[in-house]
Design an enzyme around this catalytic site. Structure first.
Site, PDB file in Angstrom:
ATOM      1  N   SER A  15     -20.159  14.359 -69.572  1.00 52.75           N
ATOM      2  CA  SER A  15     -20.582  13.762 -68.874  1.00 52.75           C
ATOM      3  C   SER A  15     -20.826  12.782 -68.979  1.00 52.75           C
ATOM      4  O   SER A  15     -20.748  11.159 -67.731  1.00 52.75           O
ATOM      5  CB  SER A  15     -20.816  14.274 -67.121  1.00 52.75           C
TER       6      SER A  15
ATOM      7  N   HIS B  79     -13.159  16.025 -68.480  1.00 52.53           N
ATOM      8  CA  HIS B  79     -14.589  16.311 -67.764  1.00 52.53           C
ATOM      9  C   HIS B  79     -14.671  16.816 -66.245  1.00 52.53           C
ATOM     10  O   HIS B  79     -13.582  16.055 -65.317  1.00 52.53           O
ATOM     11  CB  HIS B  79     -15.054  14.923 -67.399  1.00 52.53           C
TER      12      HIS B  79
ATOM     13  N   GLU C 263     -11.015  14.267 -65.303  1.00 54.52           N
ATOM     14  CA  GLU C 263     -11.046  12.937 -65.462  1.00 54.52           C
ATOM     15  C   GLU C 263      -9.782  13.048 -67.453  1.00 54.52           C
ATOM     16  O   GLU C 263     -11.393  13.629 -68.208  1.00 54.52           O
ATOM     17  CB  GLU C 263     -12.367  12.070 -66.074  1.00 54.52           C
TER      18      GLU C 263
ATOM     19  N   ASN D 155     -18.544   9.074 -61.740  1.00 55.07           N
ATOM     20  CA  ASN D 155     -20.218   8.709 -62.315  1.00 55.07           C
ATOM     21  C   ASN D 155     -20.109   6.863 -62.343  1.00 55.07           C
ATOM     22  O   ASN D 155     -21.636   7.322 -61.518  1.00 55.07           O
ATOM     23  CB  ASN D 155     -20.214   9.742 -62.942  1.00 55.07           C
TER      24      ASN D 155
HETATM   25  N1  LIG Z   1     -23.573  20.779 -64.845  1.00 64.43           N
HETATM   26  C1  LIG Z   1     -22.807  20.001 -64.337  1.00 64.43           C
HETATM   27  O1  LIG Z   1     -22.544  19.198 -62.911  1.00 64.43           O
HETATM   28  C2  LIG Z   1     -21.558  19.376 -64.954  1.00 64.43           C
HETATM   29  C3  LIG Z   1     -20.513  18.718 -64.562  1.00 64.43           C
HETATM   30  C4  LIG Z   1     -19.983  18.398 -65.840  1.00 64.43           C
HETATM   31  C5  LIG Z   1     -20.078  18.020 -66.920  1.00 64.43           C
HETATM   32  N2  LIG Z   1     -20.696  18.343 -67.456  1.00 64.43           N
HETATM   33  C6  LIG Z   1     -21.166  18.747 -68.491  1.00 64.43           C
HETATM   34  O2  LIG Z   1     -21.075  19.676 -69.610  1.00 64.43           O
HETATM   35  C7  LIG Z   1     -21.995  20.359 -70.711  1.00 64.43           C
HETATM   36  C8  LIG Z   1     -22.657  21.462 -70.139  1.00 64.43           C
HETATM   37  O3  LIG Z   1     -23.096  21.365 -68.771  1.00 64.43           O
HETATM   38  P1  LIG Z   1     -23.698  22.930 -68.453  1.00 64.43           P
HETATM   39  O4  LIG Z   1     -24.722  22.446 -67.212  1.00 64.43           O
HETATM   40  O5  LIG Z   1     -22.627  23.706 -68.486  1.00 64.43           O
HETATM   41  O6  LIG Z   1     -25.417  23.022 -69.306  1.00 64.43           O
HETATM   42  P2  LIG Z   1     -25.550  24.553 -69.370  1.00 64.43           P
HETATM   43  O7  LIG Z   1     -27.252  24.328 -69.876  1.00 64.43           O
HETATM   44  O8  LIG Z   1     -25.989  25.436 -68.367  1.00 64.43           O
HETATM   45  O9  LIG Z   1     -24.740  25.475 -70.698  1.00 64.43           O
HETATM   46  C9  LIG Z   1     -24.602  25.123 -72.122  1.00 64.43           C
HETATM   47  C10 LIG Z   1     -24.682  26.579 -73.325  1.00 64.43           C
HETATM   48  O10 LIG Z   1     -24.055  25.426 -74.258  1.00 64.43           O
HETATM   49  C11 LIG Z   1     -24.921  26.458 -75.002  1.00 64.43           C
HETATM   50  N3  LIG Z   1     -25.848  25.677 -76.471  1.00 64.43           N
HETATM   51  C12 LIG Z   1     -26.268  24.933 -76.725  1.00 64.43           C
HETATM   52  N4  LIG Z   1     -26.803  24.208 -78.204  1.00 64.43           N
HETATM   53  C13 LIG Z   1     -24.567  25.130 -78.376  1.00 64.43           C
HETATM   54  C14 LIG Z   1     -24.170  25.102 -79.438  1.00 64.43           C
HETATM   55  N5  LIG Z   1     -24.421  24.301 -80.859  1.00 64.43           N
HETATM   56  N6  LIG Z   1     -23.234  26.150 -79.975  1.00 64.43           N
HETATM   57  C15 LIG Z   1     -22.802  26.713 -78.764  1.00 64.43           C
HETATM   58  N7  LIG Z   1     -23.083  27.107 -77.311  1.00 64.43           N
HETATM   59  C16 LIG Z   1     -24.005  25.890 -77.399  1.00 64.43           C
HETATM   60  C17 LIG Z   1     -26.522  26.776 -74.609  1.00 64.43           C
HETATM   61  O11 LIG Z   1     -26.599  28.546 -74.694  1.00 64.43           O
HETATM   62  C18 LIG Z   1     -25.594  26.842 -72.825  1.00 64.43           C
HETATM   63  O12 LIG Z   1     -25.328  28.376 -72.737  1.00 64.43           O
HETATM   64  C19 LIG Z   1     -22.654  19.063 -70.492  1.00 64.43           C
HETATM   65  O13 LIG Z   1     -22.583  18.719 -71.766  1.00 64.43           O
HETATM   66  C20 LIG Z   1     -22.402  19.070 -69.041  1.00 64.43           C
HETATM   67  O14 LIG Z   1     -23.045  16.717 -69.116  1.00 64.43           O
HETATM   68  C21 LIG Z   1     -22.256  19.317 -66.459  1.00 64.43           C
END
Ligand SMILES: NC(=O)c1ccc[n+]([C@@H]2O[C@H](COP(=O)([O-])OP(=O)(O)OC[C@H]3O[C@@H](n4cnc5c(N)ncnc54)[C@H](O)[C@@H]3O)[C@@H](O)[C@H]2O)c1
Length: 724
Positions: free
Chosen positions: A439, A460, A472, A510
């Site tokens: 994001s 996104h 997005e 954002n």
């Molecule tokens: N949470 C939100 O509101 C939101 C909204 C839009 C986009 N995002 C984006 O989505 C992505 C994930 O966010 P999230 O909130 O789901 O995070 P999260 O922390 O819930 O999940 C991340 C996952 O990635 C795994 N991980 C870490 N390193 C890894 C690797 N090397 N190989 C495989 N898996 C690995 C972790 O074990 C975890 O399960 C981020 O880039 C975040 O910016 C998040």
């Protein structure tokens, strides 16, 4: 058959050997049937012919059918959009009513044979028939979506529907625009019979012959006794309508006139003769169709349609790849949500994480969403189990060789993402598209670690994935058309609204939300209360206030995003001190049970009484009364100003893309038509004057964007200047 019509005429009439007239709607120039002015004129002429044939004893029943996969999708929206004054709108309503009046008084049974979608004017036409039959196809649905366009069914629909199905069911359909299936329509008495889709025409013919032979007058169904008594009792009607009005008022904040007007029409017309009701309906339609809210809602509808029909790339010859097998790397909140959504749409999903527990929790997350769908009767248990079984997962890249597209959703760290993407690229086939759900990080920077950057894009999704309609699609400098078109088509197939943006800090939504949320912090610093800030935003029409939104997103996540924007875009995004103080306090917002508000589980329990102590000393000891308009102007113009910069930076090319993205991604109020349409409506010279004044009073963060100075100076607006 006799009385053939000239080729290409729409609709056309044929009379078969049994004296059944078949009017077929089949617009040669469109995928769906639409009741344009031309079609209605032609239909009216045919009804004249039908009447002559009835008088001559050569036609004994009339069937209305479609020559396409759907019945009739509704009236011509462009014609509604063109209505400029209430008198013209009422007149248009009366002419439609007159044509359907002919249909309802033919003297022989008239039967709407509904197979596929039947909406708006199509449903009103069906209501004017003495009978309605429907096919059992799951695609057969009836509805009155007018309220969603800020108008009401004005070709007799608002008046006829309650007389046919009763007040309760009518309110549900008219006020929500919700469609009903054939079986629901049958249960509520909206259709008389359901026939198998594969024998539809034959069954309709038999039904028509039976009705033609029946000596009974061709009057349709009557309301069941109890419903009829209730609807005829003025006292009961009054209670039901007042309760609905209170509900509508609470849900819409009074910003949407159409549902209130529908209730008004029902109050004034039920129990009166149909002719009197139609007059009132037409006048109400005139007022609504000329209103700015209706114009705005139609505009939003058109933006959505445009996105739905688009491909995401300028070159029309580019063919998107299909996605049957999807990979998700990172099985967290977003990964689990994306996996669930894809499986729900029948796509096979392979999840990969570094920890087995994360896979289990990703699966649990997906399973919980399916459970909720079952609970809300949106899905049967077996369907949920079958769809859930489409998701598998592991801690290695097993099965990645067959994937069509992989979404990376690991932690928001550039170095980790680069490594994960490189590994994934090695595990997949050369045809596979790679996407990142980041994001805030640069798509271009990630692409530089890949050997096939042309197959890499940003995808996104917003949180929660199953509920937020926007996706997005981020076009990196090297992203190829095929990759963009494939991601775009995938988003559409997942039921989302895609908007293509360029790579840049916060992409589009954002980036625009950043200054808005930050400004809420500055308002706190200036002494406004949490309550006043959030209330002002909600009264403007936002689904929740900016401080409540910070809690929802997570105070840690929102601080991180705010910081990233500040580093990329500079001083105007310098974080407001109260937001920094809040983040330092360790509060997390909703997920931690306390932020600006307190929470118990999913439920918000009001503003935390200790919040000002937590924010101290960044906020004054005593709250001041700040004018609601001042709060709204600061919040909204902060967004307008940033949107203007995003347009100049080429994040998107068109104002309409900003507006669609903000409505779908943040719930910016549709009745205002979009952020930039709103700015255009108040005029950019006025916007500029406000910004200059705010810059003087509040600081340089309000310095007007170049685009606003330029456009205001040349008397132009956003929509003229950023038309793509
Ligand atoms: N949470 C939100 O509101 C939101 C909204 C839009 C986009 N995002 C984006 O989505 C992505 C994930 O966010 P999230 O909130 O789901 O995070 P999260 O922390 O819930 O999940 C991340 C996952 O990635 C795994 N991980 C870490 N390193 C890894 C690797 N090397 N190989 C495989 N898996 C690995 C972790 O074990 C975890 O399960 C981020 O880039 C975040 O910016 C998040």
């Amino acid at each position: 058959m006799s009385t053939p019509q000239p080729n290409g005429m729409n609709p056309s009439l044929l009379v078969d050997k049994d004296g059944i007239g078949w009017i077929t709607f089949d617009d040669p120039g469109r995928k769906v049937n639409v009741l344009t002015e031309g079609v209605m004129t032609c239909f009216s002429e045919l009804l004249g012919n039908v009447r002559n044939l009835v008088n001559e004893g050569r036609l004994h029943a009339l069937v209305l059918r479609s020559g396409k996969g759907g019945f009739i999708a509704g009236a011509d929206i462009a014609a509604i959009e063109a209505v400029l004054d209430p008198i013209e709108g009422a007149e248009a309503s009366r002419s439609g009513q007159a044509i359907f009046g002919l249909l309802s008084t033919l003297g022989v049974p008239s039967i709407a044979a509904i197979h596929g979608i039947c909406l708006g004017g199509g449903s009103e036409m069906a209501l004017a028939c003495s009978h309605r039959v429907a096919s059992d196809s799951p695609r057969t649905q009836m509805g009155f979506p007018e309220v969603l366009l800020g108008i009401l069914p004005a070709w007799g629909g608002t008046s006829r529907l309650p007389r046919l199905v009763g007040l309760g069911d009518s309110l549900d359909m008219l006020l929500t625009g919700r469609r009903v299936s054939a079986s629901k329509a049958r249960r509520m008495g909206l259709v008389d019979e359901i026939f198998p889709a594969d024998l539809f025409r034959e069954k309709v013919a038999v039904f028509a012959m039976e009705r033609a032979r029946s000596k009974a007058p061709p009057s349709g169904r009557r309301l069941p006794f109890l419903k009829g008594v209730m609807d005829r009792t003025r006292f009961v009607r009054k209670i039901v309508l007042s309760a609905s009005r209170r509900r509508v008022q609470a849900q819409t904040g009074g910003h949407y006139p159409a549902p209130l007007k529908i209730l008004d029409v029902l109050r004034r017309t039920l129990g009166r003769p149909l002719s009197a009701a139609l007059k009132i309906e037409a006048e109400a339609a005139g007022e609504l169709s000329a209103s700015s809210v209706s114009k705005n809602l139609i505009h939003v509808f058109q933006l959505r349609e445009e996105a739905r029909k688009g491909k995401g790339v300028g070159d029309g010859t580019v063919q998107p790849g299909g996605v049957e097998y999807l990979g998700v790397v990172g099985a967290g909140v977003m990964g689990g949500g994306i996996a669930q959504l894809a499986a729900h749409r029948g796509i096979n999903v392979r999840m990969k994480d570094i920890r087995q527990e994360a896979i289990s929790s990703g699966l649990k997350h997906a399973s919980k969403i399916f459970d909720k769908l079952v609970l809300r009767k949106k899905l049967q248990k077996q369907q949920a189990v079958r769809r859930m079984s489409l998701i598998t997962g592991g801690i290695d890249y097993k099965g990645f060789g067959r994937l069509d597209l992989v979404v990376e959703a690991v932690v928001e760290k550039m170095e980790i993402k680069r490594i994960v993407l490189r590994e994934t690229e090695e595990a997949v086939s050369r045809n596979c598209i790679l996407a990142t759900n980041t994001s805030s990080l640069s798509v271009d920077e990630m692409a530089s670690s890949l050997s096939r950057p042309e197959s890499f894009v940003g995808l996104h999704f917003f949180n929660p994935v199953h509920r937020m309609p926007l996706v997005e699609i981020v076009r990196g400098t090297q992203s190829g058309d095929h990759a963009i078109a494939t991601a775009y088509a995938l988003a559409l197939s997942l039921g989302k609204v895609p908007v293509v943006t360029a790579d840049g800090p916060g992409f589009l939504v954002n980036r625009i939300l950043g200054p808005y949320m930050n400004e809420a912090g500055f308002l706190l610093a200036d002494g406004a209360s949490v309550d006043a800030i959030d209330r002002a935003a909600k009264r403007f029409g936002m689904p929740m206030g900016p401080l409540r939104l910070i809690d929802e997103v997570g105070i840690d996540v929102s601080r991180h995003a705010g910081q990233a924007l500040y580093e990329a875009l500079g001083g105007r995004l310098s974080p407001a001190p109260p937001l920094g103080a809040l983040a330092e306090s360790g509060r997390l917002g909703k997920k931690g049970g306390v932020g600006f508000y307190r929470y118990e589980g999913d439920r918000e329990k009001g503003i935390d009484p200790d919040i000002y102590a937590v924010l101290s000393p960044t906020v004054p000891d005593a709250r001041i009364m700040m004018d609601e308009r001042e709060i709204q102007i600061r919040l909204v113009l902060a967004m307008v100003n940033e949107a203007a910069r995003a347009l100049d930076a080429g994040i998107v090319g068109r104002s309409s893309e900003v507006d669609l993205a903000m409505i779908m991604g943040t719930g910016f109020p549709p009745f205002r038509g979009g952020l930039l349409r709103f700015a255009d409506a108040i005029h950019l010279r006025v916007v500029l004057r406000h910004l200059e004044e705010l810059e003087e009073r509040c600081g340089t963060r309000f310095a007007p964007a170049d685009a606003i100075r330029r456009l205001a100076g040349s008397n132009h607006n956003f929509y003229q200047s950023f038309a793509g």
